[in-house]
Design an enzyme around this catalytic site. Structure first.
Site, PDB file in Angstrom:
ATOM      1  CB  SER A 183      40.389  -0.675  90.189  1.00 17.72           C
ATOM      2  OG  SER A 183      39.754  -1.886  90.559  1.00 17.72           O
ATOM      3  CE1 TYR A 195      37.149  -0.253  85.972  1.00 10.26           C
ATOM      4  CE2 TYR A 195      37.741  -2.213  87.220  1.00 10.26           C
ATOM      5  CZ  TYR A 195      37.414  -0.868  87.179  1.00 10.26           C
ATOM      6  OH  TYR A 195      37.358  -0.145  88.348  1.00 10.26           O
TER       7      TYR A 195
END
Length: 308
Positions: A183, A195
């Site tokens: 990501s 994350y």
């Protein structure tokens, strides 16, 4: 050498570097994908997609089916997997499907049994797609122990463990492909610190594994795809030039296969966003990302309020 001359050399070197990077990415975009190499005529090859019940994962299942692969659908909910299997079977009647139930967020040693579920199938492609953040837009101290554990397990631990147990299968059935979904958060985004960290791990792990299989002479391609904003069930945003839908994102990622790099943006619009982050001063980038995350948080709260 004068200071002005030194700056000229630095500027020229920087320009050359980014020109080479741009040319390399453009080449990767226009060259034909090497994906057919992993499903030659008569091989009856299989792909395994983790997190396949929705979003980009289901997009990968559709695209791989379209390109002739049989598909293992992984998820944690057997009923959802069965519904997706029926949907795909109706759309692609000549493709075979099997489901694998395993909770990535609550992983145990039973992951070691996944090769038994593969059996004699010629698995040549592993798409490590499962991931996400259930507690977005919250600072680190606002997270519980379980919040942190869930995010790390879902995005990093499960990917590592399933790759560990399936690498021998992929080696045996080679040439094979491991596609790891990262990501743009790997740049380091505020309010999703865990994350972001896990996606940084995905990229570092992919580079290291790519180096390892090459050092050992194994015919296994390892490629990490860096993803930006994508419209999906969990990310209800409008599709645009910089925001593809899930299947478009999956298709673009598969087109990057064989590019010769261990890490690349799958979708061209996300690459543009990445370049803007590369060129931005760190202080400006942090402010920009904080404003973006704040805006996304407000949009999510507004959508939740409408649902309620």
């Amino acid at each position: 050498m004068s200071i002005s001359s030194a700056f000229c050399y630095v500027g020229a070197a920087t320009t050359c570097y980014w020109t080479i990077q741009l040319a390399r990415y453009l080449y990767c975009c226009i060259r034909p994908s090497s994906l057919p190499r992993y499903n030659p005529t008569g091989k009856d090859a299989w792909a395994l997609v983790t997190g396949a019940t929705g979003g980009i994962g289901f997009g990968f299942a559709e695209e791989l089916s379209e390109r002739g692969f049989n598909v293992f659908l992984h998820g944690r909910n057997r009923e959802k997997l069965s519904r997706r299997q029926e949907e795909l079977q109706a759309k692609f009647p000549n493709i075979k499907y099997k489901i694998i139930v395993s909770d990535a967020a609550d992983i145990y040693e039973d992951v070691n049994l996944i090769p038994n579920e593969i059996g004699d199938a010629k698995l040549t492609v592993l798409v490590n797609n499962v991931g996400g953040e259930t507690q977005a837009y919250r600072g680190l101290t606002e997270l519980s122990y379980q919040d942190v554990r869930t995010t790390i397990n879902t995005n990093a631990t499960f990917m590592t463990q399933i790759t560990r147990v399936l690498l021998p299968v992929l080696e045996k059935n080679g040439p094979s492909l491991i596609l790891n979904i990262s990501s743009i958060a790997a740049y380091g985004m505020p309010f999703v610190p865990v994350y972001s960290g896990t996606k940084g791990f995905v990229e570092s792990f992919s580079r290291a594994l790519d180096a390892e299989v090459k050092a050992r002479g194994q015919d296994v391609e390892v490629l990490a795809i860096r993803v930006g904003s994508v419209r999906s069930q969990s990310n209800d945003v409008d599709v645009g030039l910089l925001v593809p839908d899930s299947r478009t994102m999956a298709a673009a990622s598969l087109e990057r296969v064989g590019c010769g790099l261990p890490l690349i943006f799958g979708y061209w619009g996300h690459a543009i966003a990445g370049v803007s982050l590369d060129f931005s001063p760190r202080s400006f980038m942090i402010k920009m990302l904080a404003n973006t995350m704040d805006s996304l948080k407000k949009q999510a709260e507004e959508r939740q309020a409408k649902r309620n």
